[in-house]
Motif scaffolding. Structure first.
Motif, PDB file in Angstrom:
ATOM      1  N   GLY A 189       1.635  14.359   8.364  1.00  0.00           N
ATOM      2  CA  GLY A 189       2.331  14.780   9.570  1.00  0.00           C
ATOM      3  C   GLY A 189       1.453  15.431  10.617  1.00  0.00           C
ATOM      4  N   THR A 190       0.246  15.817  10.245  1.00  0.00           N
ATOM      5  CA  THR A 190      -0.690  16.428  11.207  1.00  0.00           C
ATOM      6  C   THR A 190      -2.031  15.707  11.124  1.00  0.00           C
ATOM      7  N   PRO A 191      -2.083  14.470  11.603  1.00  0.00           N
ATOM      8  CA  PRO A 191      -3.307  13.681  11.467  1.00  0.00           C
ATOM      9  C   PRO A 191      -4.470  14.295  12.232  1.00  0.00           C
ATOM     10  N   HIS A 207       0.807  -1.219   0.000  1.00  0.00           N
ATOM     11  CA  HIS A 207       0.000   0.000   0.000  1.00  0.00           C
ATOM     12  C   HIS A 207       0.841   1.272   0.000  1.00  0.00           C
ATOM     13  N   GLY A 208       0.144   2.410   0.012  1.00  0.00           N
ATOM     14  CA  GLY A 208       0.774   3.722  -0.008  1.00  0.00           C
ATOM     15  C   GLY A 208       1.150   4.229   1.369  1.00  0.00           C
ATOM     16  N   LEU A 209       1.694   5.434   1.410  1.00  0.00           N
ATOM     17  CA  LEU A 209       2.373   5.983   2.578  1.00  0.00           C
ATOM     18  C   LEU A 209       1.587   5.883   3.879  1.00  0.00           C
ATOM     19  N   ALA A 210       0.351   6.370   3.887  1.00  0.00           N
ATOM     20  CA  ALA A 210      -0.415   6.453   5.130  1.00  0.00           C
ATOM     21  C   ALA A 210      -1.591   5.484   5.149  1.00  0.00           C
ATOM     22  N   SER A 237       8.483  11.455   8.622  1.00  0.00           N
ATOM     23  CA  SER A 237       9.918  11.739   8.697  1.00  0.00           C
ATOM     24  C   SER A 237      10.681  11.191   7.499  1.00  0.00           C
ATOM     25  N   GLN A 238      10.086  10.251   6.797  1.00  0.00           N
ATOM     26  CA  GLN A 238      10.743   9.708   5.610  1.00  0.00           C
ATOM     27  C   GLN A 238      11.038  10.812   4.589  1.00  0.00           C
ATOM     28  N   PHE A 239      10.194  11.837   4.559  1.00  0.00           N
ATOM     29  CA  PHE A 239      10.379  12.928   3.601  1.00  0.00           C
ATOM     30  C   PHE A 239      11.602  13.779   3.933  1.00  0.00           C
ATOM     31  N   THR A 240      12.024  13.754   5.202  1.00  0.00           N
ATOM     32  CA  THR A 240      13.166  14.584   5.602  1.00  0.00           C
ATOM     33  C   THR A 240      14.423  13.759   5.866  1.00  0.00           C
ATOM     34  N   HIS A 241      14.265  12.580   6.463  1.00  0.00           N
ATOM     35  CA  HIS A 241      15.434  11.772   6.822  1.00  0.00           C
ATOM     36  C   HIS A 241      15.887  10.832   5.706  1.00  0.00           C
ATOM     37  N   HIS A 242      15.005  10.570   4.742  1.00  0.00           N
ATOM     38  CA  HIS A 242      15.356   9.623   3.675  1.00  0.00           C
ATOM     39  C   HIS A 242      14.886  10.174   2.331  1.00  0.00           C
ATOM     40  N   ALA A 284      15.458   5.945  11.526  1.00  0.00           N
ATOM     41  CA  ALA A 284      16.099   4.869  10.762  1.00  0.00           C
ATOM     42  C   ALA A 284      15.089   3.898  10.172  1.00  0.00           C
ATOM     43  N   ASP A 285      14.050   3.591  10.939  1.00  0.00           N
ATOM     44  CA  ASP A 285      13.173   2.475  10.563  1.00  0.00           C
ATOM     45  C   ASP A 285      12.176   2.819   9.470  1.00  0.00           C
ATOM     46  N   TYR A 286      11.768   4.071   9.370  1.00  0.00           N
ATOM     47  CA  TYR A 286      10.806   4.433   8.331  1.00  0.00           C
ATOM     48  C   TYR A 286      11.567   4.803   7.056  1.00  0.00           C
ATOM     49  N   SER A 287      12.076   3.752   6.401  1.00  0.00           N
ATOM     50  CA  SER A 287      12.893   3.920   5.201  1.00  0.00           C
ATOM     51  C   SER A 287      12.669   2.728   4.289  1.00  0.00           C
TER      52      SER A 287
END
Length: 279
Positions: A146-148, A33-36, A202-207, A74-77
């Motif tokens: 990011g703001t559910p 599936h997709g991101l969220a 966070s994937q959008f910023t850290h990865h 680390a894990d959301y990558s």
């Protein structure tokens, strides 16, 4: 009617929830599936295709009923998600498989088909995502992930889902109700919010490199189908056209009346996927 099985496996030290459909002796089909979102988004397609395939629809880490990250940075990558996918296949003793991925699930499929699962993924469906995502589309998704929202009732959450995911196109009331049922969780004060860890954004910023995968795409050798929503703001028409000329050179099928992303839930879209997977 095939009845789904709700299962939990251990992969990469996480508890991963997987909805399984069909006979495990059949050829394997992973639907990611997709991101969220969660694996339950594929219920209609998975039920239909389970007459031919053993269909596995995992919830990605941080979504649905799967574990949340130990370290979200680390894990959301895609690297971690890929190792989880490998663990899923090892758990079931699966060597070769077909892969259908919507949005994020499509890029996970690309990265695996180019490297760790190269030669094992025989058929790859990339649903409304590409190696180059327009900034406006990425920002739109990041803004709500990011703001559910938090509501007093599931009915209010369903109304938000229908509005926020209107680009999914025309879907049945039953689809939207299931989406609400499988997207809701209670907060500590008893209110209702979406069933994911807000830190997945966070994937959008850290990865950021996870969103730029042209090199991986060019290395894909699996038979590939590219699906695009007619008004998608995530898979731009020029990017889709470039994808047909590079890498696996997929056929492109545009779904009218929807944006990001087609749900693969109606008869016509399921038939499209079925025909491709059988080739």
């Amino acid at each position: 009617m095939t009845t789904p099985r709700s299962t939990y496996i251990e992969a990469e030290g996480f508890e991963v929830h997987v909805t399984e459909w069909g006979d495990p002796r059949n050829p394997a089909l992973v639907m990611w599936h997709g991101l969220a979102r969660t694996g339950r988004d594929f219920d209609e397609a998975a039920e239909a295709l389970s007459d031919t395939y053993f269909v596995l629809c995992p919830d990605t880490l941080g979504r649905g009923l799967s574990s949340w990250a130990r370290d979200f940075r680390a894990d959301y990558s895609y690297a971690t998600f890929g190792r989880v996918a490998e663990g899923l296949l090892a758990h079931h003793g699966i060597d070769r498989l077909r892969w259908v991925g919507t949005s994020m699930g499509g890029l996970i499929g690309v990265t695996l088909a180019a490297a760790a699962l190269k030669g094992r993924i025989t058929h790859l469906v990339i649903n409304d995502i590409g190696p180059d995502i327009p900034a406006a589309g990425a920002e739109r998704i990041a803004s709500y992930v990011g703001t559910p929202p938090v509501y007093d009732t599931v009915a209010e959450l369903e109304a938000w889902l229908r509005a926020n995911y209107a680009p999914f196109g025309d879907n049945t009331d039953a689809f939207w109700r299931r989406m609400a049922d499988t997207s809701a969780r209670r907060t500590d004060d008893g209110r209702v919010t979406v069933h994911y860890d807000p830190n997945i954004v966070s994937q959008f910023t850290h990865h950021k490199a996870d969103l730029d995968v042209w090199d991986a795409y060019d290395a894909v050798e699996a038979k590939t189908l590219l699906i695009r929503g007619e008004t998608s703001d995530v898979l731009a028409a020029p990017v889709a056209a470039e994808m047909t000329r590079r890498g696996p050179r997929p056929a492109l099928h545009v779904i009218p009346g929807c944006g990001h992303a087609p749900t693969l839930a109606n008869d016509a879209q399921i038939a499209l996927v079925r025909e491709f997977l059988a080739g």
